[in-house]
Design an enzyme around this catalytic site. Structure first.
Site, PDB file in Angstrom:
ATOM      1  N   ASP A 104     -20.910  28.263   7.275  1.00  0.00           N
ATOM      2  CA  ASP A 104     -20.785  28.366   5.816  1.00  0.00           C
ATOM      3  C   ASP A 104     -20.639  29.824   5.383  1.00  0.00           C
ATOM      4  OD1 ASP A 104     -21.272  25.653   5.723  1.00  0.00           O
ATOM      5  OD2 ASP A 104     -23.411  25.891   5.297  1.00  0.00           O
TER       6      ASP A 104
HETATM    7  N1  URA Z   1     -25.518  23.992   9.167  1.00  0.00           N
HETATM    8  C1  URA Z   1     -25.437  24.506   7.917  1.00  0.00           C
HETATM    9  O1  URA Z   1     -26.100  24.028   7.003  1.00  0.00           O
HETATM   10  N2  URA Z   1     -24.585  25.532   7.711  1.00  0.00           N
HETATM   11  C2  URA Z   1     -23.859  26.113   8.673  1.00  0.00           C
HETATM   12  O2  URA Z   1     -23.132  27.062   8.425  1.00  0.00           O
HETATM   13  C3  URA Z   1     -23.959  25.570   9.976  1.00  0.00           C
HETATM   14  C4  URA Z   1     -24.801  24.510  10.192  1.00  0.00           C
END
Ligand code: URA
Length: 247
Positions: A104
């Site tokens: 993310d």
């Molecule tokens: N889980 C999440 O919530 N975000 C990420 O970037 C990767 C795994």
């Protein structure tokens, strides 16, 4: 076996036509001035050749471990946000690199890029159950996952390890948050959307900062600063015997 002209076009900004002209004019040779074969043995790669007035290293594939910083998206281009791809300048076969999974915008840490579609599939195919470990700074304590733990969209996370860790032992790339009351390490084998954040929310906590510290055999080096990358080999990624690709 890869062809010399194709390798040169993939590893430089010369077009195929330019490369053919350069080859005909004798401007491409070994660093010691010897003629090169039209086909290159894979075992000879990466291979340094002389093109025009510079040495060029030829690769047939490239794998890059990036420490993705916060504030950029896992994409090749984006209208709104900075992209992790723009931090890979100078990586071998840059045009062909693709991310293996996604982190993310507000997650930092280990992001693998590869030119090898089969490797990408092996690492992301759900059947392979490749473990990913994240460290999180949390606002509140979490409860242990109950039997049959399921997220609100019906997804059942596959958590192989979940434990509290000391703030002092957390990875340097996990952003420290003053509001954090505890730190945790979680290993999952899935890659569902916002999976780790949703897991902790469902366990009564809230993720303030998240960093991926390992993916399969790869571990995020503590001395690799956010935004930087390092080349890795397929053996670093898969080990000696990766096994057959999933159908
Ligand atoms: N889980 C999440 O919530 N975000 C990420 O970037 C990767 C795994």
């Amino acid at each position: 076996m890869p062809r010399l002209d194709q390798l040169i076009a993939r590893n430089t900004h010369y077009s195929r036509g330019d490369v053919k002209r350069l080859l005909r004019s004798g401007a491409i040779c070994s660093p010691s001035g010897e003629a090169l074969d039209d086909w290159i043995e894979p075992a000879a790669l990466p291979l340094t050749v002389h093109v025009g007035d510079q040495d060029v290293v030829l690769y047939d594939s490239s794998h890059v471990l990036q420490n993705k910083p916060l504030g950029c998206v896992t994409a090749l281009g984006d209208r709104q946000h900075a992209v992790a791809y723009d931090l890979l300048g100078g990586a071998p076969l840059l045009d062909e690199l693709r991310p293996v999974g996604r982190l993310d915008l507000d997650t930092s840490g280990l992001l693998l890029w590869t030119t090898d579609g089969q490797l990408l599939q092996r690492l992301t195919h759900p059947k392979r159950k490749v473990p990913r470990t994240y460290q999180a700074a949390l606002a509140q304590p979490f409860v242990p996952p109950p039997p049959g733990f399921t997220l609100d969209d019906g997804h059942q996370p596959h958590i192989t390890e979940l434990r509290e860790i000391d703030r002092s032992s957390a990875h340097p790339s996990l952003a420290r948050r003053d509001e954090a009351t505890l730190y945790a390490s979680i290993t999952i084998t899935g890659g569902a959307y916002h999976e780790v954040r949703r897991i902790f929310a469902a366990l009564g906590s809230h993720v303030l900062a998240l960093c991926r510290v390992s993916f399969g055999r790869l571990v995020l080096p503590e001395d690799l600063p956010p935004g930087e990358y390092r080349a890795v080999s397929p053996e670093d990624v898969l080990g000696e015997s990766p096994g057959p690709a999933c159908p």
